[in-house]
Design a protein around this motif. Structure first.
Motif, PDB file in Angstrom:
ATOM      1  N   LEU A 127     -13.713   5.478  -1.400  1.00  0.00           N
ATOM      2  CA  LEU A 127     -12.503   5.825  -2.385  1.00  0.00           C
ATOM      3  C   LEU A 127     -11.964   5.970  -1.425  1.00  0.00           C
ATOM      4  O   LEU A 127     -10.415   5.038  -1.450  1.00  0.00           O
ATOM      5  CB  LEU A 127     -12.451   6.541  -3.622  1.00  0.00           C
ATOM      6  N   ALA A 128     -12.220   6.471  -0.411  1.00  0.00           N
ATOM      7  CA  ALA A 128     -11.176   7.674   0.096  1.00  0.00           C
ATOM      8  C   ALA A 128     -10.714   6.078   1.716  1.00  0.00           C
ATOM      9  O   ALA A 128      -9.776   6.345   1.889  1.00  0.00           O
ATOM     10  CB  ALA A 128     -11.745   8.828   1.369  1.00  0.00           C
ATOM     11  N   LEU A 129     -11.595   5.942   2.152  1.00  0.00           N
ATOM     12  CA  LEU A 129     -11.885   4.476   2.513  1.00  0.00           C
ATOM     13  C   LEU A 129     -10.911   3.164   1.809  1.00  0.00           C
ATOM     14  O   LEU A 129     -10.208   2.774   2.591  1.00  0.00           O
ATOM     15  CB  LEU A 129     -13.179   4.141   2.881  1.00  0.00           C
ATOM     16  N   THR A 130     -10.720   2.992   1.058  1.00  0.00           N
ATOM     17  CA  THR A 130     -10.659   2.491  -0.188  1.00  0.00           C
ATOM     18  C   THR A 130      -8.797   2.324   0.758  1.00  0.00           C
ATOM     19  O   THR A 130      -8.124   1.735   0.308  1.00  0.00           O
ATOM     20  CB  THR A 130     -10.948   1.991  -1.116  1.00  0.00           C
ATOM     21  N   LEU A 131      -8.447   3.689   0.296  1.00  0.00           N
ATOM     22  CA  LEU A 131      -6.904   3.870   0.620  1.00  0.00           C
ATOM     23  C   LEU A 131      -6.845   4.293   1.534  1.00  0.00           C
ATOM     24  O   LEU A 131      -5.398   3.688   2.276  1.00  0.00           O
ATOM     25  CB  LEU A 131      -6.755   5.106  -0.217  1.00  0.00           C
ATOM     26  N   ALA A 132      -7.417   4.626   2.803  1.00  0.00           N
ATOM     27  CA  ALA A 132      -6.863   4.707   4.239  1.00  0.00           C
ATOM     28  C   ALA A 132      -6.782   2.820   4.833  1.00  0.00           C
ATOM     29  O   ALA A 132      -6.372   2.267   5.395  1.00  0.00           O
ATOM     30  CB  ALA A 132      -8.369   5.240   4.704  1.00  0.00           C
ATOM     31  N   SER A 133      -7.620   1.836   3.639  1.00  0.00           N
ATOM     32  CA  SER A 133      -7.359   0.708   3.978  1.00  0.00           C
ATOM     33  C   SER A 133      -6.089   0.032   3.346  1.00  0.00           C
ATOM     34  O   SER A 133      -5.534  -1.968   3.447  1.00  0.00           O
ATOM     35  CB  SER A 133      -8.526  -0.048   3.395  1.00  0.00           C
ATOM     36  N   ARG A 134      -5.233   0.689   3.113  1.00  0.00           N
ATOM     37  CA  ARG A 134      -3.909   0.287   1.971  1.00  0.00           C
ATOM     38  C   ARG A 134      -2.755  -0.347   2.694  1.00  0.00           C
ATOM     39  O   ARG A 134      -2.792  -0.099   4.153  1.00  0.00           O
ATOM     40  CB  ARG A 134      -3.723   1.305   1.484  1.00  0.00           C
ATOM     41  N   ALA A 135      -2.129  -1.429   2.417  1.00  0.00           N
ATOM     42  CA  ALA A 135      -0.989  -2.070   3.250  1.00  0.00           C
ATOM     43  C   ALA A 135      -0.650  -1.037   3.880  1.00  0.00           C
ATOM     44  O   ALA A 135       0.054   0.108   2.947  1.00  0.00           O
ATOM     45  CB  ALA A 135      -0.007  -2.963   2.790  1.00  0.00           C
ATOM     46  N   GLY A 136       0.227  -1.134   5.158  1.00  0.00           N
ATOM     47  CA  GLY A 136       1.277   0.345   5.486  1.00  0.00           C
ATOM     48  C   GLY A 136       0.702   1.335   6.580  1.00  0.00           C
ATOM     49  O   GLY A 136       1.185   1.641   7.004  1.00  0.00           O
TER      50      GLY A 136
END
Length: 273
Positions: free
Chosen positions: A168-177
Motif C-alpha cells: 500500500l505504501a507503494l500505491t501511495l508513492a505512485s500517486r500524482a505529484g
C-alpha cells in the motif's frame, strides 16, 4: 527492470487499462508469482500500482503459512518468525531488500543527487546498506516472535497486514505529484500514475478493512491494527519525502525501501501491544 518512457507529466494517464492487466502488472512486477505482464505502459502501471495491495495479500498469506505450521508443530516463536520473514524476501526476489540497502547507501553518502543515484545503481552494498538490512531483519524477526509468543493468531494476522501495508505504501508513492528521480527504470514507469484521491482512498479502505478483520479479537486489537497501518504509512511517507528532497524523486530502489520500512513499522506497532 527498466522502461524507456520518460513522460514528465505529474498527473495520471488518461487512458485506462483493464483490471486483469493491472493485476498482472502488479504480480509480475512485485512478486515471483507466474503472471505474464500483458501491458507495460503508464495506464497499466496506474491500475497495477492500485492493485499492489492485492499482491501484498498473496505474499502475506504465503509467508504466514509456513510460520504457522512450524509454530503449531512446536518449532517455537523465534523459528516461526524467522521463516515468516524469509518468505517475502524469496517471493520478491529480494528486490525490496536490495532497494532498502541501495537507498540507505544513497541517503548516507552525503553526495549530490546525481552521485547518490549512481551509488544506488552499483551492484555492491555499502556499510549503510548492510546496517539497514541487519536492523530490518532483526526488528522484524523480534517483533514477530513477540507476536507469536502471545498468540499464533496475532503472528499470522500481523504477517498478512504488514505485507499488505508494505505494498500500500507503494500505491501511495505512485500517486500524482510524486516525480521520478531519473527517466528510466521502474520508478519512472510508475511515478505519478495513480490519482492522489484514489491512492489515499485505498489507504483508508485498507486501514478500515484491517480493523474489521481484527474485531473478533476485541475492539482494542482492532484499533491497534488500524493504528499500525496508519503509522506505517506515515513512516513510509516521511521516507518518501526525504528521498524526493535528496534524489529529486523516486526510483525502483526507493520503492523497495518504502515497502520494507512500512512492513517493519507495522510489526513494531503491533508488537508494542
Amino acid at each position: 527492470m527498466t522502461d524507456s518512457h520518460s513522460d514528465p507529466c505529474p498527473c495520471p494517464p488518461a487512458e485506462r487499462a483493464s483490471l486483469r492487466d493491472g493485476i498482472r502488472f502488479a504480480f509480475g512486477t512485485l512478486t515471483v508469482f507466474p503472471a505474464r505482464i500483458t501491458r507495460w505502459d503508464r495506464p497499466a502501471a496506474r491500475t497495477g500500482m492500485a492493485c499492489a495491495p492485492l499482491a501484498g495479500l498473496a505474499v502475506g498469506l504465503c509467508a504466514a503459512l509456513p510460520g504457522l505450521l512450524l509454530f503449531l508443530l512446536g518449532g517455537g516463536p523465534l523459528l516461526a518468525a524467522a521463516v515468516t520473514v524469509a518468505v517475502p524476501a524469496a517471493l520478491t526476489r529480494g528486490l525490496h531488500l536490495d532497494g532498502l540497502a541501495d537507498t540507505a547507501d544513497g541517503l548516507g553518502s552525503a553526495k549530490p543527487a546525481e552521485d547518490a543515484l549512481r551509488i544506488m545503481k552499483q551492484s555492491d552494498i555499502g556499510p549503510f546498506g548492510v546496517i539497514a538490512l541487519l536492523v530490518v531483519f532483526l526488528v522484524q524477526v523480534a517483533a514477530l516472535a513477540d507476536l507469536y509468543t502471545e498468540n499464533w493468531v496475532h503472528g499470522v494476522l500481523a504477517t498478512v497486514v504488514a505485507a499488505v501495508t508494505a505494498r500500500l505504501a507503494l500505491t501511495l508513492a505512485s500517486r500524482a505529484g510524486v516525480p521520478p528521480a531519473r527517466p528510466g527504470g521502474l520508478g519512472a514507469a510508475v511515478a505519478a500514475t495513480v490519482p492522489a484521491g484514489a491512492a489515499f482512498g485505498l489507504a483508508a479502505l485498507a486501514a478500515a478493512a484491517a480493523g474489521l478483520v481484527a474485531l473478533p479479537l476485541g475492539l482494542p486489537a482492532a484499533v491497534q491494527l488500524v493504528a499500525a497501518v496508519l503509522t506505517a504509512l506515515l513512516a513510509a511517507e516521511l521516507l518518501l519525502r526525504r528521498c524526493i528532497r535528496r534524489f529529486g524523486g523516486v526510483t525502483g530502489d526507493v520503492f523497495g525501501a518504502l515497502a520494507e520500512v512500512a512492513a517493519t513499522t507495522t510489526l513494531i506497532v503491533l508488537a508494542l501491544g
